[in-house]
Design an enzyme around this catalytic site. Structure first.
Site, PDB file in Angstrom:
ATOM      1  N   HIS A  19       0.886  -1.479   0.050  1.00  0.00           N
ATOM      2  CA  HIS A  19       0.077   0.079   0.005  1.00  0.00           C
ATOM      3  C   HIS A  19       0.797   1.377  -0.046  1.00  0.00           C
ATOM      4  CE1 HIS A  19      -3.416  -2.804   1.605  1.00  0.00           C
ATOM      5  NE2 HIS A  19      -3.516  -2.567   0.274  1.00  0.00           N
ATOM      6  N   ASP A  51     -14.475 -13.235 -10.741  1.00  0.00           N
ATOM      7  CA  ASP A  51     -13.266 -13.439 -10.886  1.00  0.00           C
ATOM      8  C   ASP A  51     -12.472 -12.412 -11.496  1.00  0.00           C
ATOM      9  OD1 ASP A  51     -10.618 -14.678 -11.666  1.00  0.00           O
ATOM     10  OD2 ASP A  51     -11.382 -16.812 -11.572  1.00  0.00           O
ATOM     11  N   ASP A  61      -3.491  -8.568  -7.025  1.00  0.00           N
ATOM     12  CA  ASP A  61      -2.845  -9.193  -5.629  1.00  0.00           C
ATOM     13  C   ASP A  61      -3.715 -10.416  -5.111  1.00  0.00           C
ATOM     14  OD1 ASP A  61      -2.464  -9.104  -3.107  1.00  0.00           O
ATOM     15  OD2 ASP A  61      -3.996  -7.616  -2.485  1.00  0.00           O
TER      16      ASP A  61
END
Length: 279
Positions: free
Chosen positions: A19, A143, A164
């Protein structure tokens, strides 16, 4: 497989690296007035209550964001990230951790667009509730890897694709490389950020070498391992593979990693910044 819940891991040392870089990438995109799209393929629930049973079961945030939270002085490389986390904890106590969707939601401008994908039903519902009413955002239960192709190239012709995965299954590793190559073929000028865990050093290097041998160009690796390498025993560190990173991101990361090492690292910790592929 839908067993993975990021709530168990929110705010851990991998989130801190991930982040910090995400905030830097979004700020870099804002240097131009033209709008951009932010695509998050594994968005999770959006934000996380650190007092929840999920977070308290593992308490991984204690070796991550909590250590930074307790530091009196912020380094310039950490300041933007920590200031954002503080916005979600106005009492001064660390009770809530913003995931990548909330980080993007806070930093993107009125003209920018966000596309969030999450497969887990409960987390997807929480994410959609969190984003309700924000016309800049489309949050879907889907998905994210399978649906990425249909989103590219974006109409903005500028954007950040944030990938991620949980890597619960071994086939996730070759899958993300295939998806990345296909996405790059459709949108070669976009910025891509692919997160990865470091669990077994030999396996990590073998996988990165496969990425190095693809058609991808301008590949920067930023990795930080708070623990020494070992086989077995879980994640010792994590990294990001970046395609088309903004100018001087490597130099910024060279200043960031020592700060993370000083505050999160143990004996034997290490990091590296490497251009896997240049121009």
């Amino acid at each position: 497989m839908l067993s993975y819940r990021h709530g168990f891991h929110a705010g851990n040392f991998a989130d801190v690296l991930k982040h910090c870089v995400l905030v830097r990438l979004l700020h870099a995109l804002q240097r131009k007035d033209k709008p951009f799209v932010y695509i998050d393929t594994h968005a999770g629930a959006g934000g996380y209550d650190l007092q929840s049973p999920l977070a308290q079961q593992t308490e991984e945030f204690r070796a991550g964001i909590l250590r930074l939270w307790r530091q009196a002085d912020d380094s310039p490389e950490l300041m933007a990230y920590l200031d954002l986390v503080r916005q979600f904890n106005p009492s001064g106590r660390l009770l809530y951790y913003p995931g990548s969707p909330l980080i993007a939601k806070s930093l993107c401008r009125a003209t920018d667009r966000m596309l969030f994908s999450e497969r887990h039903p409960s987390d997807s519902l929480a994410l959609q509730t969190l984003c309700a009413g924000d016309r800049r955002i489309q949050a879907l239960q889907e998905d994210g890897l399978a649906c990425l192709k249909a989103k590219l190239p974006p109409r903005e012709r500028r954007g950040l694709i944030f990938i991620d995965p949980s890597y619960e299954l071994k086939h996730d590793y070759p899958l993300v490389v295939d998806v990345l190559c296909d996405a790059y073929a459709r949108f070669a000028t976009g910025i891509y950020a692919l997160w990865y865990p470091v669990i077994d050093r030999h396996a990590t290097e073998h996988w990165l070498d496969k990425i190095r041998r693809t058609c991808l160009r301008r590949l920067l690796r930023i990795e930080h391992c708070p623990h020494p390498d070992r086989s077995g025993g879980g994640m010792t560190g994590s990294g990001l593979v970046l395609i088309n990173p903004p100018w001087q991101l490597d130099e910024w990361a060279q200043r960031l990693l020592p700060q993370l090492d000083a505050q999160l690292g143990e004996l034997g910790s290490h990091g590296q910044i490497e251009w896997l592929v240049g121009e």
